[in-house]
Write an enzyme that holds these catalytic residues in place. Structure first.
Site, PDB file in Angstrom:
ATOM      1  N   GLU A 224       8.652 -21.515 -15.405  1.00  0.00           N
ATOM      2  CA  GLU A 224       8.423 -22.908 -15.017  1.00  0.00           C
ATOM      3  C   GLU A 224       9.637 -23.407 -14.242  1.00  0.00           C
ATOM      4  O   GLU A 224      10.764 -23.159 -14.667  1.00  0.00           O
ATOM      5  CB  GLU A 224       8.209 -23.797 -16.248  1.00  0.00           C
ATOM      6  CG  GLU A 224       7.797 -25.195 -15.837  1.00  0.00           C
ATOM      7  CD  GLU A 224       7.496 -26.115 -17.034  1.00  0.00           C
ATOM      8  OE1 GLU A 224       7.591 -25.676 -18.189  1.00  0.00           O
ATOM      9  OE2 GLU A 224       7.158 -27.269 -16.774  1.00  0.00           O
TER      10      GLU A 224
ATOM     11  N   ALA B 254      14.497 -24.792 -23.997  1.00  0.00           N
ATOM     12  CA  ALA B 254      13.516 -23.799 -24.418  1.00  0.00           C
ATOM     13  C   ALA B 254      12.302 -23.885 -23.516  1.00  0.00           C
ATOM     14  O   ALA B 254      12.187 -24.812 -22.719  1.00  0.00           O
ATOM     15  CB  ALA B 254      13.097 -24.043 -25.869  1.00  0.00           C
TER      16      ALA B 254
ATOM     17  N   ASN C 267       6.188 -20.859 -23.137  1.00  0.00           N
ATOM     18  CA  ASN C 267       5.286 -19.779 -22.715  1.00  0.00           C
ATOM     19  C   ASN C 267       4.255 -19.471 -23.791  1.00  0.00           C
ATOM     20  O   ASN C 267       4.581 -19.402 -24.967  1.00  0.00           O
ATOM     21  CB  ASN C 267       6.092 -18.509 -22.455  1.00  0.00           C
ATOM     22  CG  ASN C 267       7.362 -18.779 -21.701  1.00  0.00           C
ATOM     23  OD1 ASN C 267       7.319 -19.281 -20.597  1.00  0.00           O
ATOM     24  ND2 ASN C 267       8.500 -18.499 -22.336  1.00  0.00           N
TER      25      ASN C 267
ATOM     26  N   GLU D 279       8.262 -27.408 -28.356  1.00  0.00           N
ATOM     27  CA  GLU D 279       7.651 -26.252 -27.686  1.00  0.00           C
ATOM     28  C   GLU D 279       6.336 -25.868 -28.364  1.00  0.00           C
ATOM     29  O   GLU D 279       5.372 -25.520 -27.704  1.00  0.00           O
ATOM     30  CB  GLU D 279       8.612 -25.058 -27.661  1.00  0.00           C
ATOM     31  CG  GLU D 279       9.984 -25.332 -27.048  1.00  0.00           C
ATOM     32  CD  GLU D 279       9.956 -26.041 -25.709  1.00  0.00           C
ATOM     33  OE1 GLU D 279       8.987 -25.856 -24.946  1.00  0.00           O
ATOM     34  OE2 GLU D 279      10.906 -26.789 -25.413  1.00  0.00           O
TER      35      GLU D 279
ATOM     36  N   HIS E 130       3.527 -28.103 -27.310  1.00  0.00           N
ATOM     37  CA  HIS E 130       3.031 -27.817 -25.955  1.00  0.00           C
ATOM     38  C   HIS E 130       1.813 -26.898 -25.980  1.00  0.00           C
ATOM     39  O   HIS E 130       1.071 -26.848 -24.995  1.00  0.00           O
ATOM     40  CB  HIS E 130       4.124 -27.139 -25.127  1.00  0.00           C
ATOM     41  CG  HIS E 130       4.971 -28.083 -24.318  1.00  0.00           C
ATOM     42  ND1 HIS E 130       4.452 -29.127 -23.580  1.00  0.00           N
ATOM     43  CD2 HIS E 130       6.318 -28.101 -24.092  1.00  0.00           C
ATOM     44  CE1 HIS E 130       5.446 -29.752 -22.942  1.00  0.00           C
ATOM     45  NE2 HIS E 130       6.584 -29.164 -23.245  1.00  0.00           N
TER      46      HIS E 130
HETATM   47  N1  B3K Z   1       8.772 -26.991 -20.024  1.00  0.00           N
HETATM   48  C1  B3K Z   1      10.132 -26.562 -20.139  1.00  0.00           C
HETATM   49  C2  B3K Z   1      11.003 -27.061 -19.032  1.00  0.00           C
HETATM   50  C3  B3K Z   1      11.047 -26.168 -17.862  1.00  0.00           C
HETATM   51  C4  B3K Z   1      12.107 -26.600 -16.878  1.00  0.00           C
HETATM   52  C5  B3K Z   1      12.072 -25.795 -15.670  1.00  0.00           C
HETATM   53  N2  B3K Z   1      13.113 -26.139 -14.714  1.00  0.00           N
HETATM   54  C6  B3K Z   1      10.735 -26.971 -21.437  1.00  0.00           C
HETATM   55  C7  B3K Z   1      10.086 -28.099 -22.121  1.00  0.00           C
HETATM   56  O1  B3K Z   1      10.066 -29.226 -21.666  1.00  0.00           O
HETATM   57  O2  B3K Z   1       9.534 -27.892 -23.161  1.00  0.00           O
HETATM   58 ZN    ZN Z   2       8.449 -29.905 -22.748  1.00  0.00          ZN
END
Ligand code: B3K
Ligand code: ZN
Length: 883
Positions: A129, A270, A273, A306, A309
């Site tokens: 990401e 973090a 994924n 995380e 998500h």
């Molecule tokens: N989604 C990732 C962040 C990615 C940043 C890339 N430059 C972590 C988070 O917000 O959970």
């Molecule tokens: Zn996030």
């Protein structure tokens, strides 16, 4: 790094992709000096965009790749049959569905940007990401292209016994020459940014979780062997997160296995994924001997974030990167509610609001100000901002406030059900909340499109004969770059009216009884609310729990604030009143100091502080929050033109004056807390609260300069049973004038913890933040320390980040040395890690806040940076800062 001017991307130009990728099969051959990536993609024309007729060219994203092979439907293509440039691979398909097989060669061991596939120590890992997958292979690297991934990893068994990717393991085996392979299959279609791979010599903490429907999930935390004993807290946090998401949102985990891997070199906290979260080790490892209570809480919050998500981000993802807050704002709201449920709700809210006001408000007032849903960007990595995350979470919080717990849940149920497996927009999120509740958020949506922090000014008058209390609200949203004029926003104000005993009065508005506390929505630029049947002139308690991210002003006197600090039944607003009093006192001291007059201490502040320090009933964490003075950063944010020297002087003066005035009460409470905490270590919320208050008191007491207190501090440093107490004593010593004890403690600490990188990060930070003059020389010297390296983002943040963001009086030294130092570091770091370099520009971008002399120095350094050959990341922030 490119030569041409970086391009701006606009939300208004969004178009769905020309092709979809239904299946993605990847094979990685990992070697010490390169890796081969074989991909096999099942592509299909997006027939919604293209009917019968000529097929559009296929344009795949790719950067820094060596393309070795292109096979279209089993036919290898010759060089003239495809085009490759710096950012893409294009070719002309002959049919609406086809298979494309590619081989690329990359060099993970030379990848210092830590984006794509790279090495952290001896381990291979990924960060995709937002647009890192294109550094692994050519692909439609955009979040609205969701594909089913199967991944095979092949590597030397001896060095890389553990081979991981997303989903479930489906097969494994041996190859010749000591190499082995494992295949993973992820049944859930996902965008490439959620792809992950890990290969390394890792050990495992394993546990399990039974979901609400009775499925057993295999939980695994992989770390390097020396860290095996520091994973229990992360595992425990994970299980609590899984249960919480079931209970509060009805969301159950979907795969059979959930893995977390800790790596030392990571650009942020973090990454979520699918099924294989990759973490900065600072957000996984926590043991009382090596981690502070703050670190424990961060691990809990990031593990939860995380994990959450998996639904708010993975199952339902973003259509494009302008929608980033769809997943980030919502997920931050979810993790902050989780932390509030696990610990003290009021204290968590105070921490979040303090952080927002000192940092996000500053971003909203600076050159990088942008809406929660930005309209344009040059480099998306620059938009993982406090606005997208923290303000985005505040926007979701307001929706929660307006709909209530139940209505909000109906809305999120509909959102997850309606959009499961889709890539959607912030509008889709709002639509689900509207549809589930019959609500209309048309005006509310301005929170997504307008940047800047609204100012909400309130005045009041009381009419004794009519028994009416009128509140007049005026909202103004300031201009921000590209947005000179703003429309009024919906501002939910949670409030009560207090009588002279501090009791809440019954609220009646337009003949309707609202109970003792109400949420009123301010929707106009000017609006008056008339409360009826108000027997005596009340004191309003406004914006309780910080119900909207605005700058509220109300003409409270200092006596009003003292009254509210002692009597408001709402805990958050009691703190808010004490903060407001401290801000008022500090701003007064800054003015007096600037006028060259001697400072004097307002006894009302002493009185408020004494009343909480001696109140054994009040939650100790609340006491710690109330006695913490507003930060220098927040005072800078509040000032029109910030005089950092005066702010620093006034704040230090006030801290010392309070310590002297409250010496005996502080000492008594400190001693009592030290005695109570002397037994077995506990990581419970009350034990953490006690340590927090005890250590805050120690910090104050050390300012008295008494030998006796020095003795307590040294004793705590030596005898501490945990890192929280030890580190707090070290901080107090480092900021004290006791040079001999300070240097001895630093040396002792370094010797004892040199084998623990995360502990040494704290050691670097504490010194970088010490506010005595001469901090820059110390920082420069520490850059030469054998354990320091610019290649590790945690080290950069610990030393350089802490100095430029947290040591304001030294960073802003009037000789410009801090600015020149930072510019040099940015130029240097941009060559190896543009994301980390770009983050460091923030303090320079705030030049408009300071006096003419500093403005010129800061702009001078920004111009010096701009003259270099820059990454798009640094170019965007620097050029916008100067615009
Ligand atoms: N989604 C990732 C962040 C990615 C940043 C890339 N430059 C972590 C988070 O917000 O959970
Ligand atoms: Zn996030």
């Amino acid at each position: 790094m490119r030569t041409e001017q970086p391009k701006t991307i606009y939300l208004k130009d969004y178009q769905a992709p020309d092709y979809w990728i239904d299946e993605t099969q990847l094979t990685f051959e990992l070697f010490e000096d390169h890796a081969l990536v074989h991909s096999r993609l099942a592509l299909r024309l997006n027939s919604d965009r293209h009917g019968a007729g000529a097929l559009p060219a296929l344009v795949l994203d790719g950067q820094e790749l060596a393309l070795l092979k292109v096979v279209l439907d089993d036919q290898e293509l010759g060089e003239g049959e495809y085009q490759v440039d710096e950012d893409s691979l294009s070719l002309q398909p002959a049919a609406a569905t086809f298979e494309l097989a590619l081989t690329t060669r990359i060099e993970p061991q030379n990848n210092t940007a830590l984006e794509g596939l790279y090495k952290s120590g001896s381990m291979f890992c990924t960060q995709c990401e937002a647009e890192g997958f294109r550094k692994i292979t050519y692909y439609l690297d955009r979040p609205d292209v969701m594909s089913r991934f199967t991944t095979t990893v092949i590597a030397e068994r001896e060095r890389y016994p553990v081979l991981l990717s997303n989903g479930n393991p489906i097969a494994s085996g041996e190859h010749e020459g000591g190499r082995h392979w494992v295949s993973w299959e992820d049944p859930f279609p996902k965008p490439a940014y959620l792809f992950a791979l890990v290969a390394g010599d890792l050990c495992l903490l394993q546990d399990s979780f039974t979901t609400m429907s009775g499925r057993t999930i295999d939980l695994r935390i992989y770390v390097e062997p020396e860290n095996r004993t520091q994973c229990d807290h992360a595992m425990d946090s994970l299980k609590r997160s899984m249960r919480w998401d079931e209970e509060v949102y009805g969301r159950e985990y979907d795969l059979d296995i959930f893995m977390i891997v800790a790596v030392n070199d990571f650009n942020m906290g973090a990454m979520e994924n699918k099924g294989l979260n990759i973490f900065n080790s600072s957000c996984v490892l926590a043991h009382q001997d090596t981690a502070t209570d703050m670190a424990f809480q961060r691990v809990e919050a990031v593990v939860a974030h995380e994990y959450f998500h998996n639904w708010s981000g993975n199952r339902v993802t973003c259509r494009d990167w302008f929608q980033l807050s769809l997943k980030e704002g919502f997920t931050v709201f979810r993790d902050s509610e989780f932390s509030a449920d696990m610990n003290s709700r009021t204290v968590k809210r105070i921490e979040d609001v303090t952080f927002l006001r000192a940092n996000q408000f500053a971003e909203d007032a600076g050159p990088m100000a942008h809406p929660v849903r930005p309209d344009s960007f040059i480099e998306i990595s620059n938009f993982y901002t406090l606005t997208v995350y923290e303000k985005g979470a505040e926007v979701v919080r307001m929706l929660h406030t307006l709909l209530g717990e139940e209505g909000f849940r109906k809305g999120t149920d509909l959102y997850f059900e309606r959009h499961d497996g889709q890539a959607v927009t912030c509008d889709d999120f709002i639509k689900a909340l509207e549809d589930a509740n019959g609500a209309d958020f048309t005006q509310f949506k301005r929170w997504y499109s307008q940047a800047g922090t609204p100012r909400l000014s309130v005045t009041a008058d009381y009419d004794a004969t009519k028994r009416e209390f009128r509140l007049h609200f005026t909202q103004v949203c300031p201009p921000t770059p590209g947005q000179p004029d703003k429309l009024p926003q919906v501002i939910p104000v949670r409030m009560a009216l207090l009588d002279r005993d501090g009791k809440e009065m019954a609220l009646q508005l337009n003949g309707e009884a609202l109970g003792n506390e109400a949420v009123v929505s301010i929707t106009e630029a000017e609006q008056t609310l008339v409360f009826e049947n108000v027997p005596t002139s009340p004191l309003p308690s406004l914006l309780r729990g910080f119900s909207a991210p605005v700058k509220l002003s109300y003409p409270y006197s200092r006596d009003d604030r003292v009254f509210l600090a002692k009597h408001d039944p709402d805990g958050f607003n009691r703190w808010e009143a004490a903060q407001g009093l401290a801000v008022d006192v500090l701003q007064g001291l800054v003015d007096i100091h600037r006028a060259g007059r001697p400072l004097n201490l307002d006894q009302r502040l002493v009185d408020v502080m004494r009343s909480v320090i001696t109140d054994a009933e009040l939650d100790a964490a609340m006491v710690a929050e109330i006695i913490r003075l507003p930060s220098e950063a927040y005072l800078v944010e509040l000032a029109e033109v910030a005089d950092i020297d005066a702010i620093h002087f006034a704040r230090e003066w006030l801290r010392r004056a309070l310590a002297v005035a409250l010496r005996d009460d502080m000492a008594a409470r400190y001693q009592a807390l030290a005695a109570a905490g002397a037994g077995e270590f506990s990581a419970s919320a009350p034990a953490m609260a006690d340590r927090s208050l005890k250590n805050s008191l120690l910090g104050y007491l050390m300012l008295t300069g008494e030998q006796q207190v020095l003795g307590w501090c040294v004793r705590q440093f030596v005898e501490a049973s945990n890192m929280t107490d030890r580190q707090a004593a070290l901080v107090a010593l480092v900021n004290s004038p006791f040079e001999q004890q300070r240097e001895a403690a630093l040396a002792d600490f370094a010797e004892r913890w040199s084998a623990y990188p995360l502990v040494m990060d704290q050691w670097f930070s504490i010194q970088a933040m010490a506010s005595q003059p001469g901090a820059l020389e110390r920082v420069e010297k520490l850059m030469g320390h054998p354990l320091f390296t610019l290649r590790n983002p945690n080290k950069v943040r610990a030393l350089i980040g802490a100095f430029v963001n947290q040591n304001l009086s030294n960073f802003h030294a009037i000789d410009g040395s801090g600015y020149a130092f930072l510019a040099d570091r940015i130029i240097d770091l941009d060559r190896s890690n543009p994301q980390i370099a770009s983050r460091l520009v923030t303090p320079l971008s705030r030049w408009r806040k300071f006096d003419d002399e500093r403005q010129a120095l800061m702009r001078g350094q920004l111009s010096r940076i701009l003259a270099e050959k820059l990454s798009p990341d640094v170019y965007e922030v620097v050029s916008k800062s100067l615009a």
